[in-house]
Design a protein around this motif. Sequence first.
Motif, PDB file in Angstrom:
ATOM      1  N   ASN A 113     -12.756 -36.336  -7.670  1.00  0.00           N
ATOM      2  CA  ASN A 113     -12.073 -35.107  -7.272  1.00  0.00           C
ATOM      3  C   ASN A 113     -12.894 -34.197  -6.376  1.00  0.00           C
ATOM      4  O   ASN A 113     -14.106 -34.107  -6.491  1.00  0.00           O
ATOM      5  CB  ASN A 113     -11.481 -34.377  -8.491  1.00  0.00           C
ATOM      6  N   ASN A 134      -7.504 -34.644  -7.311  1.00  0.00           N
ATOM      7  CA  ASN A 134      -7.948 -35.936  -7.829  1.00  0.00           C
ATOM      8  C   ASN A 134      -7.322 -37.070  -7.030  1.00  0.00           C
ATOM      9  O   ASN A 134      -6.092 -37.108  -6.871  1.00  0.00           O
ATOM     10  CB  ASN A 134      -7.538 -36.078  -9.295  1.00  0.00           C
ATOM     11  N   GLU A 181      -8.194 -28.591  -8.104  1.00  0.00           N
ATOM     12  CA  GLU A 181      -8.986 -29.819  -8.248  1.00  0.00           C
ATOM     13  C   GLU A 181      -8.116 -30.963  -7.730  1.00  0.00           C
ATOM     14  O   GLU A 181      -7.088 -31.278  -8.338  1.00  0.00           O
ATOM     15  CB  GLU A 181      -9.306 -29.990  -9.730  1.00  0.00           C
ATOM     16  N   THR A 209     -12.820 -42.207 -15.844  1.00  0.00           N
ATOM     17  CA  THR A 209     -13.852 -41.427 -15.163  1.00  0.00           C
ATOM     18  C   THR A 209     -14.122 -41.966 -13.758  1.00  0.00           C
ATOM     19  O   THR A 209     -14.237 -41.210 -12.801  1.00  0.00           O
ATOM     20  CB  THR A 209     -15.152 -41.452 -15.989  1.00  0.00           C
ATOM     21  N   LEU A 221     -17.064 -35.557 -13.693  1.00  0.00           N
ATOM     22  CA  LEU A 221     -16.382 -35.120 -14.919  1.00  0.00           C
ATOM     23  C   LEU A 221     -15.847 -36.329 -15.679  1.00  0.00           C
ATOM     24  O   LEU A 221     -15.275 -37.230 -15.079  1.00  0.00           O
ATOM     25  CB  LEU A 221     -15.202 -34.208 -14.576  1.00  0.00           C
ATOM     26  N   SER A 241     -19.396 -37.491 -21.460  1.00  0.00           N
ATOM     27  CA  SER A 241     -18.156 -38.272 -21.473  1.00  0.00           C
ATOM     28  C   SER A 241     -18.295 -39.532 -22.327  1.00  0.00           C
ATOM     29  O   SER A 241     -17.356 -39.900 -23.040  1.00  0.00           O
ATOM     30  CB  SER A 241     -17.711 -38.610 -20.054  1.00  0.00           C
ATOM     31  N   SER A 256     -19.529 -33.786 -17.733  1.00  0.00           N
ATOM     32  CA  SER A 256     -20.036 -35.029 -17.138  1.00  0.00           C
ATOM     33  C   SER A 256     -21.029 -35.728 -18.053  1.00  0.00           C
ATOM     34  O   SER A 256     -20.983 -36.928 -18.242  1.00  0.00           O
ATOM     35  CB  SER A 256     -20.735 -34.724 -15.807  1.00  0.00           C
ATOM     36  N   SER A 316     -10.188 -33.953 -19.689  1.00  0.00           N
ATOM     37  CA  SER A 316     -11.472 -34.106 -19.001  1.00  0.00           C
ATOM     38  C   SER A 316     -12.566 -33.552 -19.912  1.00  0.00           C
ATOM     39  O   SER A 316     -12.321 -32.678 -20.752  1.00  0.00           O
ATOM     40  CB  SER A 316     -11.466 -33.387 -17.646  1.00  0.00           C
ATOM     41  N   THR A 317     -13.750 -34.099 -19.767  1.00  0.00           N
ATOM     42  CA  THR A 317     -14.895 -33.692 -20.591  1.00  0.00           C
ATOM     43  C   THR A 317     -16.046 -33.337 -19.661  1.00  0.00           C
ATOM     44  O   THR A 317     -15.982 -33.609 -18.464  1.00  0.00           O
ATOM     45  CB  THR A 317     -15.365 -34.834 -21.499  1.00  0.00           C
ATOM     46  N   LYS A 371     -13.190 -38.357 -17.606  1.00  0.00           N
ATOM     47  CA  LYS A 371     -11.730 -38.282 -17.546  1.00  0.00           C
ATOM     48  C   LYS A 371     -11.121 -39.419 -18.371  1.00  0.00           C
ATOM     49  O   LYS A 371     -11.553 -40.559 -18.282  1.00  0.00           O
ATOM     50  CB  LYS A 371     -11.270 -38.380 -16.083  1.00  0.00           C
ATOM     51  N   GLY A 385     -13.571 -28.840 -22.407  1.00  0.00           N
ATOM     52  CA  GLY A 385     -12.869 -29.449 -21.291  1.00  0.00           C
ATOM     53  C   GLY A 385     -11.421 -29.018 -21.295  1.00  0.00           C
ATOM     54  O   GLY A 385     -11.051 -28.068 -21.984  1.00  0.00           O
TER      55      GLY A 385
END
Lengths: 85, 978
Positions: free
Chosen positions: B746, B803, B801, B741, B650, B715, B712, B709-710, B652, B696
Amino acid sequence: MLLIHCPFCKNRNETEFVYGGPVGANRPDPNLVSDEEWVDYLTMVPNPMGPVYERWWHARGCDQWFIICRDTVTHEILENPSEEP
Amino acid sequence: MKNLNRLESGGRIDRSKSLSFSFNGKLYYGFEGDTLASAMLANGLHVIARSFKYHRPRGIIGSGVEDPASLIELLEEEASGNNLCTNVKLKEGLKAKSINCWPSVDFDVGAVVQYFAKFVPAGFYYKTFKWPTWHLFEPFIRRAAGLASAPKEPPKKGHFESRNAHTDFLIIGAGPAGLLATLMAARSGAKVFLVDQNTEAGGSLLSLKLNINQKPAMAWVESAVKEIANMSNVTHLQDSTAWAYREHNLVIINEREVENVSIIERSWRVRAKNIIIATGAIERSLVFPNNDRPGVMLASAVLTFVNRYSVKPGDNMVLFTNNDSVYSYIKDLKTAGINILAIVDSRKHIASAVLAEAQNVRVVLNSIIRNVNGYKKVNSVVVQSLVDKELETIPCDLLAHSGGWNPVVHLHSQSRGTIKFNDRIASFVPDQFIQNSISIGACNGTFTLNEIFNETKSLLCGVSAHSKPLVYEGKLECSKQSYSIEALWSIDLSKEKNKAFFDIQNDVTHDDIQLALTEGYSNIEHVKRYTTGGMGFDQGKTGNVNIIGMVAKEQGIDLDDVGTTTFRSPFIPVSFGSINGVREGSVVLPFRHTPITKWNLENGAFMYEAGARWRRPGYFPIGGESFQQAVNRECHAVRTGVGVYDGSPLGKFELKGENVGEFLDLIYTNIISSLEPGNGRYGLMLTDDGLIFDDGVAFRIDKHRWFISTSSGHSDAVYQHMLKILAFDHPEWDVKITNITNQWNNATICGPLARKLLKKLETDIAYDNGSFPFMTFREGHIADIPARIIRVSFTGELSFEINVSPRNMLVLWERIIEEGTEFGILPVGSEASHVLRVEKGFLSLGHEVDGTVDPYDLGMDWLMSKKKLDYIGKRSVHLRRSLGKVRKELVGLLPNNPNDAIPEGAPITPDGKKVATEGFTTACVWSVVNERWVGLALLENGHNRHGEEACVRMKDEIIRAKITKPVFHDSDGKLLRS
Ligand SMILES: [Zn+2]
């Protein structure tokens, strides 16, 4: 392959950069323009044969976005362009 | 070893080093210093290849890069496709074979094509193979018109390499002009790069026996090479071709003989302050019937084979010319024992000094070659007087011809410099320079040695990349030479039956050019495309100017007005290996991995690329499980127990600054700025033309600190988008963005038992729903690892999630699996994740979001803020919708037969008729909770059609399905908030 002058990293190869298109009009307040003016803003970008201001992003470098003035015929990047974009 | 056509002495070959090579399986011998072409001629080989279109036998025509015909394929260790045998340096054990012929070059079945030639005129492919589809004809044409095959395997020995270099002067060509320029530049102390495509320096002086300062010119060449070899400011490359001249004085060079034997070829990218082009000139063909027969060669090539390689290409020779250059060859050719029967000159008069050089050889003025007899080898030529049209047949085995000289303006033209036609030499020369370069010597239209030296000295005075001016002190007295020409683009070919070739490589004849002009393709760029003249590997080096001259003549205009076609790189064929350098195999575009790739592989994951080069596990089959069985098992675990998913790819980002709230309100469609610290929101990003760009979540850490977050795959694009807005639209805003990212990985724990598992791991965070609700995050420790835990859900189940930093990811992952075993935890791959999101109707970029839909189409009206006056995309979405056109809207599909799967992308048509589609399936999966296939689709007016039937139109059947809401599990979202 252009040699592009990043204001932060100086001269670097074009492969490090992402092209961001020619500099068009500033984004207008969408609530203050007509439909036609809004569509013009989105679609009418300069496309001259000759000097044009354009945006580049130093993606594989310092992440800076910046503007250069490039002659689309000769690829010359003008150091002291006559007018601002 | 004795070669059939090798002279007793002379030449620049080393007779003490005999080399064996094979051609079409037969063994031959040559010497060190030979090219494959000179060794072939020395062994009496005449038919080397078959032509591209008509399969006519072809021999060696030129002696270097200009040769338009002698393509061969190199085998085994040196394996590579299309090589000119005039360009291949002879090596011990070299193996080569002919191309474009079957079963052999001497007996080629494809040669029957030439008897049907009138059915294959110019433009034939364009005209004939349009209906019903080009693809029907393509395989046949590819086989018939093949070139060499690409090597099946990468080279076994060594590798390719690339290098960058910067220099004050790049000098291209080590002939007399280039060498003098090098001496002048190098002696000034400037940094100099000298490249030359020959095996040794000297250029035309390698073939022409001229004097400089009363000594053989090669003595001057050798002393110059010796001088620069000892200068630390000079880099000198031979066997290296500058093949591309790009923007800002960048030249790309292909070096073929590298000092390190483990390097096959090296590619240089040289940026030079000044470029001096000294690439010489290439002899032009004359156009007459059967001018492609083996034994018809360029006159300069014959001289080169005699003087440089000590090879006699024939015994009885006729010369055909329209200019002076061949007369200076007579002495050397006679000395080599060649019997010169006649010089056929198309001009009415020639200077007496030129005539004197003919040394009593018969000169037939005002005459042309009317025809060439012989199929696989010339056996006679027909000479015709232009006065009384009388014909005379002269038996011979070699016809050498010269149509004048074309300056090699390729690099100048590639640099975007302009060219103009010069009447004195009847060819094109450089005109305006666009970049920092000059052309000197023959490539500038200056052909005699005295003039070349004078021009070089005077032009280089004006160039100063270095503080010192460039001067040459010392005398350079050269042999007298003269040059004049009367253009002859083609002999008169009206009513001619035999083929006369303008472009030998592409089999473009006089008739083809005429046809193009007759059919209205009169612009030279159209003539090129219609006839293919000037295309291909030789790019019309010997023939193109004749085509331009012919077009000018037919239209009664000047050559300048016809102009030239674009000179494109590469100047010579270049191997892909050399262009790629070390970027082979997995390093061309490396995969991105998360820290648990090794664990995934050890646990039987089926890995594949899942966007943005991320290598991810698709599913984890056990034993002989099928794809569907494995995916069902993983889905089942998430819906009824617990699963864990690696969400590291993802995108980030952390955003800091006083204006982040305003900024996020601009780029997302909903209001983000009102979030309290610790809370987050799902959001959509649009582009300003009103299309969905990304989705996201955004969370607020504290007053001026946020993270988002966007997806994958997007990004990098989102990062670019955000920075661009800040740089140009809102430079006044205080927003700093850090791409995190790769700093945060995560592990997403999902399923009804997720909370139980988390409580088992040592942690200082409370997980009950009251203290840690949906769409919030907490920071703390889990399994003694610092972590940021976010409650979001992409599966529709209770989901956390976790991280952590990459160094802790594997430890965390293994602890989760270990502690989760009692709950039946399973690792979840991308496939199960896809099923779970389809059951929930969560959108996926590239499936439901295809660059045409807006949030209303997806039923996400609630995300389009009505309070905000502006956000990116708002105006355009509403403008487009105000047009009132029918939209494709997201719906669910339940196939009437629960066991019917609908292929992704399958079209939906009204009543299943074969008419225009009204939508298409975006996804269809086996739903574990519903025990049936369920699908999503974009369907015209879909929101108003729930309950109706959709017909998916397959090739031979119609799949009927009920249209529903796009959600098949927990439609009010109780579970993910539980
Ligand atoms: Zn930079």
